[in-house]
Write an enzyme that holds these catalytic residues in place. Structure first.
Site, PDB file in Angstrom:
ATOM      1  N   ARG A  66       0.799  -1.745   0.068  1.00  0.00           N
ATOM      2  CA  ARG A  66      -0.131   0.083  -0.077  1.00  0.00           C
ATOM      3  C   ARG A  66       0.756   1.225  -0.106  1.00  0.00           C
ATOM      4  NH1 ARG A  66      -2.204   1.588   4.699  1.00  0.00           N
ATOM      5  NH2 ARG A  66      -2.253  -0.366   5.674  1.00  0.00           N
ATOM      6  N   TYR A 106     -14.161  17.987 -15.996  1.00  0.00           N
ATOM      7  CA  TYR A 106     -14.549  16.892 -15.849  1.00  0.00           C
ATOM      8  C   TYR A 106     -15.837  16.885 -14.606  1.00  0.00           C
ATOM      9  CZ  TYR A 106     -14.553  11.830 -14.937  1.00  0.00           C
ATOM     10  OH  TYR A 106     -15.602  10.693 -14.759  1.00  0.00           O
ATOM     11  N   ASP A 143      -5.002  20.100 -14.138  1.00  0.00           N
ATOM     12  CA  ASP A 143      -5.257  18.672 -14.578  1.00  0.00           C
ATOM     13  C   ASP A 143      -4.842  18.049 -16.194  1.00  0.00           C
ATOM     14  OD1 ASP A 143      -6.709  15.911 -15.890  1.00  0.00           O
ATOM     15  OD2 ASP A 143      -8.226  16.120 -14.185  1.00  0.00           O
ATOM     16  N   LYS A 190      -6.402   7.585 -19.085  1.00  0.00           N
ATOM     17  CA  LYS A 190      -7.146   8.182 -20.326  1.00  0.00           C
ATOM     18  C   LYS A 190      -5.921   7.669 -21.516  1.00  0.00           C
ATOM     19  CE  LYS A 190      -9.836   9.316 -18.190  1.00  0.00           C
ATOM     20  NZ  LYS A 190     -11.090  10.323 -17.739  1.00  0.00           N
TER      21      LYS A 190
HETATM   22  C1  LIG Z   1     -11.446  10.755 -16.276  1.00  0.00           C
HETATM   23  C2  LIG Z   1     -10.722  11.829 -15.441  1.00  0.00           C
HETATM   24  C3  LIG Z   1     -11.080  11.766 -14.865  1.00  0.00           C
HETATM   25  C4  LIG Z   1     -10.679  10.971 -13.234  1.00  0.00           C
HETATM   26  O1  LIG Z   1     -10.101  10.111 -13.849  1.00  0.00           O
HETATM   27  P1  LIG Z   1     -10.660   8.633 -13.042  1.00  0.00           P
HETATM   28  O2  LIG Z   1      -9.559   7.965 -13.900  1.00  0.00           O
HETATM   29  O3  LIG Z   1     -11.786   8.372 -14.463  1.00  0.00           O
HETATM   30  O4  LIG Z   1     -10.361   7.889 -11.451  1.00  0.00           O
HETATM   31  C5  LIG Z   1     -10.404  13.332 -14.183  1.00  0.00           C
HETATM   32  N1  LIG Z   1      -9.831  14.054 -14.880  1.00  0.00           N
HETATM   33  C6  LIG Z   1      -9.891  14.413 -16.613  1.00  0.00           C
HETATM   34  C7  LIG Z   1      -9.546  15.310 -17.087  1.00  0.00           C
HETATM   35  C8  LIG Z   1     -10.527  13.203 -16.487  1.00  0.00           C
HETATM   36  O5  LIG Z   1     -11.223  12.779 -18.170  1.00  0.00           O
END
Ligand SMILES: *Cc1c(COP(=O)(O)O)cnc(C)c1O
Length: 394
Positions: free
Chosen positions: A56, A108, A180, A205
């Site tokens: 962890r 998001y 982000d 992604k």
């Molecule tokens: C998908 C996404 C998230 C969240 O990520 P997860 O892996 O689905 O928890 C956060 N920010 C952006 C821009 C995203 O496209």
């Protein structure tokens, strides 16, 4: 595994994408980072440790990914989580109850939900603004503002926020800039170089890139924040599993060629979409007449593979979604497969209607994550679905 990372300094990021930090595992020579599927690690003797105790907190496969992501995002520290939301959730705790954050309004939906439905009950407050307009950020700053959280380009409206100027504003305030960077990936944008303090990714992604796993990460260079973040990962336990860390490492190997192809396909498809009679408007940062084209060129190395577009009528939406066959109607983005979403009810469903509509997320908006299939096949798939709208006389 070797501990020194200096041997990688002379290599370009694109080489590190492919080869990682350690190049091979020294005991067996394995070229693919082994999946250390062990929850715990033996101590040689009382008071001695191999550096790994319990997965962890630290796991060798995850640790390789954390070093790779730190290196390719130009930070000192990387932390990998079980999902993007896990990473954002850990990150928010570098702030304190009572702090106010200014956040991109067009972001998001899951991040909106996390902040608005959870952290607003733990003493945090948030202002949602169009961060592509610097004056609006300045107007939203309060004495207790400690954070600016942006997504650029924004999702789904593809607005671009000036990272350097955001850093200036929030640093004058003694606060932190969080970016982000999911939509462009470190292949096309490195926010830490532009003054950001923390970068967050949904590794689900482009980093993993194959629609086959969930992951998230944080990268930063702040020695003062590292113990806090590391302890949070260990204490809250949203650490990425060894197998998923391996999938992300494997994905990153082809990040550069995938991003090139996503972008090339997207450029062609965005131009084609603009000429379609059923389409009213296309949002893509790669258009030379995009309002922030110059800014995009000054802070990124590419436009990415995301396109949003307004149809002329809401009646077209179900017909198109039903008649696509190559492009799949599914949430998410950044994978090799082309996916289309209807943000109003999917990714942005948790955002209140008034706010959704004021940011432009309406009942005619579709968002396309352009995959790396043959470009003409993607165009043909859209063309057939658009034709159905005409045939049904909508
Ligand atoms: C998908 C996404 C998230 C969240 O990520 P997860 O892996 O689905 O928890 C956060 N920010 C952006 C821009 C995203 O496209």
């Amino acid at each position: 595994m070797r501990k020194d990372t200096d041997c990688t300094k002379k290599y370009a990021d694109t080489t590190i994408f492919v080869r990682g930090i350690h190049f091979f595992e020294p005991i067996t020579g394995a070229i693919s980072t082994p999946i250390y599927q062990s929850s715990t690690f033996r101590h040689p003797a009382l008071g001695e440790s191999t550096g790994f105790d319990y997965s962890r907190g630290l796991n060798p496969t995850r640790s390789e990914l954390e070093q790779v992501i730190a290196r390719i995002e130009h930070g000192r520290y990387g932390l990998a989580f079980a999902s993007g939301m896990g990473a954002i959730s850990a990150l928010i705790k570098v702030f304190n109850p009572g702090d106010h954050l200014v956040v991109s309004e067009d972001l998001y939906g899951g991040t909106y939900r996390l902040f608005n439905e959870y952290y607003s009950h733990y003493g945090f407050s948030f202002s949602w603004v169009d961060t592509s307009d610097i004056a609006r950020i300045e107007a939203a700053i309060r004495p207790e503002t400690r954070g600016l959280f942006i997504e650029t380009p924004s999702n789904p409206m593809m607005k671009v926020t000036d990272i350097r100027r955001c850093a200036g504003i929030i640093h004058r305030q003694g606060g932190l800039l969080v970016v982000d960077n999911t939509l462009l990936s470190p292949c096309f944008q490195n926010p830490l170089d532009l003054g950001a303090d923390l970068v967050v990714h949904s590794g689900t992604k482009y980093l993993a890139g194959h629609n086959d796993t969930l992951a998230g990460c944080i990268v930063h260079s702040r020695e003062d924040l590292e113990p806090l973040l590391r302890n949070n990962q260990k204490s809250e336990g949203a650490s990425l599993s060894p197998f998923d860390a391996w999938l992300v490492l494997r994905g990153i190997k082809t990040l550069a060629i995938r991003m090139e192809r996503h972008e090339r396909n997207a450029l062609g498809i965005a131009r084609w979409l603009r000429e379609q009679p059923v389409v009213e408007r296309v949002f893509f940062t790669g258009f030379e007449d995009h309002a922030q084209y110059g800014l995009t060129r000054s802070q990124t190395r590419g436009f990415g593979g995301m396109i949003s577009f307004y149809l002329k009528k809401p009646e077209y939406v179900p017909v198109i979604l039903k008649n696509l066959s190559l492009i799949l109607f599914a949430e998410s983005l950044g994978g090799v497969e082309s996916l289309i979403t209807f943000p109003l009810v999917q990714t942005h469903g948790s955002i209140p209607e008034a706010m959704r509509l004021s940011t432009g997320v309406n009942d005619r908006l579709l968002r396309l994550s352009v995959g790396i299939e043959d470009e003409q096949d993607i165009v043909n798939d859209l063309a057939l679905a658009f034709d159905r709208c005409k045939k049904e006389n909508l």
